[in-house]
Write a protein that holds these residues in place. Structure first.
Motif, PDB file in Angstrom:
ATOM      1  N   HIS A  79       0.818  -1.217   0.000  1.00 35.91           N
ATOM      2  CA  HIS A  79       0.000   0.000   0.000  1.00 35.91           C
ATOM      3  C   HIS A  79       0.855   1.272   0.000  1.00 35.91           C
ATOM      4  N   GLY A  80       0.163   2.406  -0.111  1.00 35.01           N
ATOM      5  CA  GLY A  80       0.829   3.697  -0.157  1.00 35.01           C
ATOM      6  C   GLY A  80       0.741   4.466   1.147  1.00 35.01           C
ATOM      7  N   PHE A  81       1.120   5.745   1.075  1.00 34.38           N
ATOM      8  CA  PHE A  81       1.200   6.617   2.249  1.00 34.38           C
ATOM      9  C   PHE A  81      -0.142   6.724   2.969  1.00 34.38           C
ATOM     10  N   GLY A  82      -0.090   6.608   4.294  1.00 30.02           N
ATOM     11  CA  GLY A  82      -1.252   6.835   5.140  1.00 30.02           C
ATOM     12  C   GLY A  82      -2.293   5.745   5.124  1.00 30.02           C
ATOM     13  N   SER A  83      -2.029   4.662   4.414  1.00 32.23           N
ATOM     14  CA  SER A  83      -3.022   3.616   4.262  1.00 32.23           C
ATOM     15  C   SER A  83      -2.608   2.364   5.034  1.00 32.23           C
ATOM     16  N   PHE A  84      -3.200   1.234   4.694  1.00 32.63           N
ATOM     17  CA  PHE A  84      -2.789  -0.065   5.229  1.00 32.63           C
ATOM     18  C   PHE A  84      -3.350  -1.111   4.276  1.00 32.63           C
ATOM     19  N   TRP A  85      -3.281  -2.376   4.614  1.00 31.10           N
ATOM     20  CA  TRP A  85      -3.616  -3.444   3.671  1.00 31.10           C
ATOM     21  C   TRP A  85      -4.991  -3.282   3.059  1.00 31.10           C
ATOM     22  N   TRP A  86      -5.935  -2.651   3.768  1.00 31.05           N
ATOM     23  CA  TRP A  86      -7.317  -2.537   3.321  1.00 31.05           C
ATOM     24  C   TRP A  86      -7.438  -1.870   1.952  1.00 31.05           C
ATOM     25  N   SER A  87      -6.463  -1.062   1.556  1.00 30.62           N
ATOM     26  CA  SER A  87      -6.554  -0.397   0.253  1.00 30.62           C
ATOM     27  C   SER A  87      -6.593  -1.407  -0.890  1.00 30.62           C
ATOM     28  N   TRP A  88      -6.201  -2.652  -0.629  1.00 27.43           N
ATOM     29  CA  TRP A  88      -6.190  -3.707  -1.659  1.00 27.43           C
ATOM     30  C   TRP A  88      -7.377  -4.657  -1.527  1.00 27.43           C
ATOM     31  N   ARG A  89      -8.436  -4.268  -0.816  1.00 25.21           N
ATOM     32  CA  ARG A  89      -9.567  -5.163  -0.587  1.00 25.21           C
ATOM     33  C   ARG A  89     -10.174  -5.667  -1.894  1.00 25.21           C
ATOM     34  N   HIS A  90     -10.266  -4.790  -2.904  1.00 21.25           N
ATOM     35  CA  HIS A  90     -10.863  -5.193  -4.176  1.00 21.25           C
ATOM     36  C   HIS A  90      -9.979  -6.195  -4.917  1.00 21.25           C
ATOM     37  N   GLN A  91      -8.677  -6.072  -4.752  1.00 18.75           N
ATOM     38  CA  GLN A  91      -7.770  -7.012  -5.412  1.00 18.75           C
ATOM     39  C   GLN A  91      -7.730  -8.344  -4.656  1.00 18.75           C
ATOM     40  N   LEU A  92      -7.845  -8.316  -3.350  1.00 20.15           N
ATOM     41  CA  LEU A  92      -7.918  -9.560  -2.588  1.00 20.15           C
ATOM     42  C   LEU A  92      -9.165 -10.358  -2.980  1.00 20.15           C
ATOM     43  N   ARG A  93     -10.231  -9.656  -3.304  1.00 18.85           N
ATOM     44  CA  ARG A  93     -11.468 -10.321  -3.717  1.00 18.85           C
ATOM     45  C   ARG A  93     -11.442 -10.701  -5.196  1.00 18.85           C
TER      46      ARG A  93
END
Length: 324
Positions: A59-73
């Motif tokens: 992920h990028g600045f200020g974020s965490f793993w959740w920013s990739w939720r759509h890719q995990l799905r």
């Protein structure tokens, strides 16, 4: 009371892991194996995790793993994991180690700790820098890289220094983070309101008006308030600027000029106001055989703003990399 790191263990079609690599503990989220079958040779059922190609999402600045939720799905055919980078979310937050060499070592260590010999790395913004650095400093561990709004670091530096538009877009933010303490206070006060304003300013209006944005920004505002998370996030930015005036930064930039010998995919939202088209164009000098794709209507967070389009590009890229 400040939020506990456990707030980032959000339920979904994935599982939460703790993985030790490069001397610290990482929070890793792995997509449900039942939704990710391997390529045609294992069409009858899911292969063991270590037999499927590994895709690591950064992920990028200020974020965490959740920013990739759509890719995990949405990504299939691989073992897909999203990581809380050093200092973020549920991962350890050591006082140092936010330089390019250590971050590349983190990723190479994660590949080994997950039981693989190599991986395709996918990164957004700061996570993209980690992709570029790992591909150069640990080339045997990287099968390919895909980056979202994250030009090659040498290309981005050149664009910032020679183009007024790119300099105006990026430098004010980078420079304001260099002073001690106050940026941490700014990012976390009023329950992370500053972070929301930053994300809004770099996103498309369509995404900002959506329920997906509201849910995401709520998670981001809580996660940045985890003790030491804001400080760690800012240390990435501080090293990126301060190292330019030190020998270590010059050595890092020289090392980044080595040829990129793995497949490269660069995705950029065509209305991204933060990373403009020029540094992406300059990136072609360092990755001349890469694929450069513009995502229509998306801003700086294309993987969240236009997940279907991004997942389609990533799926095709991974399939080509592994010869499906």
């Amino acid at each position: 009371m400040p939020p506990d790191p456990s707030i980032v263990r959000i339920d979904g079609p994935w599982r939460h892991l703790e993985v030790h690599a490069n001397g610290i503990r990482f929070h890793v989220v792995e997509a449900d194996q039942n939704q990710s079958t391997a390529w045609s040779d294992v069409a009858a059922g899911a292969a063991p995790a270590t037999e499927r190609p590994l895709v690591i999402l950064l992920h990028g600045f200020g974020s965490f793993w959740w920013s990739w939720r759509h890719q995990l799905r949405g990504l299939t055919g691989a073992r897909v994991v999203a990581v809380d980078l050093r200092g973020y979310g549920g991962s350890d937050k050591p006082p140092r180690g936010y330089d390019g060499w250590t971050l590349a070592g983190d990723t190479a260590g994660l590949v080994r700790a997950l039981g693989h010999k190599s991986a395709t790395l996918v990164g957004h913004a700061d996570g993209g820098l980690v992709c570029w650095a790992t591909s150069v400093l640990h080339p045997r561990m990287v099968r390919a890289i895909a980056v979202v709004s994250s030009p090659h670091p040498v290309a981005l530096r050149a664009s910032v220094l020679t183009r007024r538009d790119q300099g105006r877009a990026l430098l004010p933010w980078m420079l304001r983070y260099q002073v001690p303490s106050w940026p941490e206070h700014t990012l976390t006060r009023h329950n992370g309101e500053e972070l929301e304003q930053l994300v809004r300013s770099r996103s498309s209006g369509k995404w900002v008006a959506s329920e997906d944005f509201s849910e995401t920004i709520s998670h981001m505002r809580r996660a940045i308030q985890i003790p030491s998370a804001a400080h760690s996030a800012l240390e990435y930015q501080r090293w990126a600027v301060r190292s330019q005036f030190r020998g270590e930064g010059r050595r890092f930039m020289r090392s980044m000029k080595r040829p990129i010998n793995v497949p490269v995919l660069h995705l950029r939202g065509d209305v991204d106001p933060y990373v403009l088209a020029d540094p992406v164009y300059r990136t072609q000098h360092y990755a001349p055989h890469g694929r450069y794709v513009s995502i229509a209507g998306a801003g700086h967070f294309a993987h969240e703003e236009a997940p279907d389009a991004v997942n389609d590009q990533l799926s095709r890229f991974v399939s080509q990399v592994y010869g499906a």
